[in-house]
Structure formats: C-alpha cells, structure tokens
Design a protein around this motif. Structure first.
Motif: not given
Length: 423
Positions: A173, A175, A185, A187, A223-225, A243, A245, A247, A306
């Motif tokens: 990950t 950040r 971030d 991942n 995934s990106a957030g 937040n 995110r 995926k 989600t």
C-alpha cells in the motif's frame, strides 16, 4: 511558579521611603542610586519589548510551516491550543509579566500509527506499507436428499460437507498526503488460497469420507482511495474524515469456474478447478470516520457503504459441460465499527475494536431471462479485533492485529502484521 513584579514602582517606593536627613547628607550617593534605577528600568522595558517581538515572529514562522510545534500566547497560565495537536500540551512558560509563551508537545509515534490505521494521517509525507495476513475458516453443512416415511423415518441420502479454508494475503500500500486535509492511497494485494473439501456419506456409507484439496495464488482486486478531512479535531469536535474508494476486478473471478466430481466420492463431492481471488465486479465505497482524543485514550468509529456494479460474463455456469452467458449483481454492503486505543507510551499503544458487515443477497441473470435471487448469498459478519502498534523509529512502525469472528459468516480467526515506512 516565579512571579516577576514591576521593578520601577518598587524601587521608587524604596527610594522615597529613605529618611530625609540621609538624603540631605548623601546627595552624591542618592544621585548614583537614581541613575542605576533608571538604567535598570530601561533594561527591563527593553527585554520585555524584545520578548514580545520574538514571540510574535515565532508565531508567524510556525503558522507558515504546518506540522511544527505551535506557540500560543495566553493572558493567564498555560492554555494550549487544542487545534494544534492531538496530544495534550506540555506547559513550559518563558517570559515576564502577565504574558507567557507555551510550547506544545508533538504527537506520540504510537498515536500517529493509530490515526493512520483508522483513517488518515495527513502528514504531507509518502508512506509505503507492506503487510501480510492469514485467515482461517471452518464451515460444516448438512444436506438431506430424500423424504420422510411415516413422518419418522428418513429415506434418502445424507451428506455432511466440510470446507476448511486458509488464505494468505500479501499487501503493498502506498499513501501520499499533499495537504493537511487530503490523502490518496493505492493497495495491491496478492492472495494464496488453500481449501480442503471433505464429504461424509460417499457411496451411501456413513463411514466413507471423500477428501480433496485445492490451492492456487494470484493477484487480488486492486483498489484506490481518497480521504478528505472535513472537520479537524478540537476540544468540542472529533476528527471527521470522509473516504471514497474504488475497487477494480483484477483478481481471479469466481464466475465460470467449473466444478468436477472427486474420483473416489461416487459423485458425492464436487471440487472447483481453482479458487477465486477477487469478486469479479467493480465496486465503489464511501464512508466516514470519527476520531477523538480523550487523554490517555483515542476513541474512533466508522460507517461505510459499498455498491457493486452489474457485470456481464461469457460464462456463469459451474457445470463443466455447460456454457451459460449471463450477468451478476452482487448485493450492496453496509459496514460499521467502533473501538478505542490506549497510548501506553511514546512508542507503543493497544487497541480494541468491533466491526460488522452486512451484505444483501446477490442476483444473477442468464442471457434472455429475468433476474433471479441467489438463496443464502446474504451474510452478516462480525469481527472482534485486538491490536498492538509499536513505533520502531520516527519513520517505521509495526502494527499487529488479531481478529476473532463472532458470527458464522466471518472468518474464525485473522492474524496480520503491517510495517508502514514514511519517507
């Protein structure tokens, strides 16, 4: 605490209180004393003015450089600026008169790691985190294929299936926080899965057990957030972080994987050709986190939602002799969690939390047909977590976590360790 009294009134009082006879007889000495008093008074005034200028200049410099210890001026006593740091201030005063300068202590490394785990740090640094986790689940299912005779005797086939699943996940990950309110971030996980399938009742015998293992590894869903600090923590408000995110379905999809009969099970046990490492569909999630420092504890809570997007596949059948195009719609998920952490010292903290995730039922649609609900696809997974955070240095830390599943849909146990490194 030392108290500094103005020197000019005190010295003048002493001077005017001397006997007149002595003043008349010692004119030269009196003149010398008055000269010394004037010089001393001028020095005191000069030092006080210099102190005010230096304190003002220091405030301006620190205001232009976020992340440094903040200096605040108070009229009476040491009153720290609550918005400057998440940690309590250490009162150290310097100066004279009624004005003082107070310097706040920097946040402890253990507290910073807790903030990083629960939401984001916004420390304007790039952090690279490597981690590994292991989860184990053991599930048993009883299948009855037959009918009751005379409402008391079961005629048919009884199968007791057991699946033991072990998953080893390697995470990388990255950040980066460009400002004190925004952080991004990315991942990238790699999963290795091992599952043992067993079935009791092969060949209509209660003593016959068919067992087979399946294992494989592949990249999981990347995934990106993005995190945005909506409200910064103060004496009355917690840190509030939003937040978002996304995926991507980069892992092995579970749809279209064929199931074949185990050779020695007599058709009683079916095995997948391989194990999936992803959901197979795009997903977007949004949430909010709250963090509040209540010395010596840190309280946190989070809510999340989600949504899974529909996706079409060339084959969604598990029958090796059938190819069925269709679409999949996974159920949306709701998540919540809360907990607290104690910073034992500058480098170590302990945390306890509970998280729960609810998933709605999934639906599938074969080409040319209507949507159908998949029975048993909904879930309710609750996990009790225990964590230890240890700051190895100013840039490196270690986060250990133990999760215990408290519902049937959650993994029985999850163990993980992470190593964040800040540049």
């Amino acid at each position: 605490m030392r108290r500094f009294f103005p020197l000019r009134p005190l010295v003048l009082t002493l001077a005017t209180g001397l006997p007149l006879a002595c003043l008349a007889d010692n004119d030269g000495e009196v003149a010398e004393l008055r000269r010394q008093i004037q010089e001393l008074t001028q020095r005191v005034d000069t030092h006080q003015s210099s102190l005010r200028v230096l304190a003002t200049r220091l405030q301006q410099l620190e205001a232009a450089s976020p992340g440094q210890a903040r200096m605040v001026r108070t009229a009476d006593g040491a009153q720290p600026d609550a918005s400057a740091s998440r940690e309590p201030a250490s009162a150290s005063a310097e100066g004279s008169g009624a004005e003082k300068v107070v310097r706040e202590a920097p946040a402890s490394r253990s507290a910073e790691a807790v903030y990083r785990e629960q939401s984001a740090m916004f420390d304007r640094k790039f952090t690279l985190e490597t981690g590994v986790s292991y989860s184990h689940s053991n599930r048993r299912d009883l299948f009855l294929n037959g009918f009751l005779a005379l409402d008391a005797i079961f005629l048919g086939q009884i199968n007791l299936d057991r699946i033991k699943a072990d998953t080893l996940t390697f995470d990388l990950t990255g950040r980066y926080a460009p400002t004190d309110r925004l952080q991004f971030d990315l991942n990238v996980p790699y999963l290795y899965r091992y599952s043992a399938f067993s079935s009791v009742g092969a060949g209509f015998s209660t003593s016959a057990v068919a067992e087979r293992n399946v294992s494989n590894g592949d990249v999981g869903d990347v995934s990106a957030g993005v995190f945005y600090r909506l409200i910064q923590e103060s004496a009355d408000h917690p840190d509030t972080v939003l937040n978002f995110r996304v995926k991507a379905p980069t892992g092995t999809s579970p749809y279209g994987i064929k199931f074949e009969d185990s050779p020695d099970s007599g058709g009683n046990l079916k095995l997948p050709e391989k194990l999936p490492t992803g959901n197979g569909v795009w997903a977007a999630s949004a949430g909010v986190s709250f963090i509040k420092t209540v010395d010596p504890a840190i309280l946190f809570a989070n809510l999340g939602y989600t949504h899974h997007f529909d996706r079409s596949f060339s084959d969604i059948s598990s029958d090796p002799n059938t190819r069925t195009p269709g679409s999949v719609r996974l159920g949306d998920q709701f998540s919540l969690g809360a907990g607290f952490a104690f910073a034992l010292n500058e480098r170590m903290s302990l945390s306890t939390s509970y998280s729960h995730r609810f998933a709605r039922k999934a639906r599938i649609r074969q080409q040319g047909q209507d949507w159908q609900t998949v029975n048993g696809s909904d879930s309710s997974a609750g996990v009790l977590n225990f964590g230890v955070t240890y700051a190895l240095s100013d840039r490196r830390s270690m986060v250990f976590n133990l999760g215990i599943g408290v519902t049937a849909d959650a993994p029985d146990i999850t163990i993980g360790v992470k190593f964040p490194f800040s540049f």
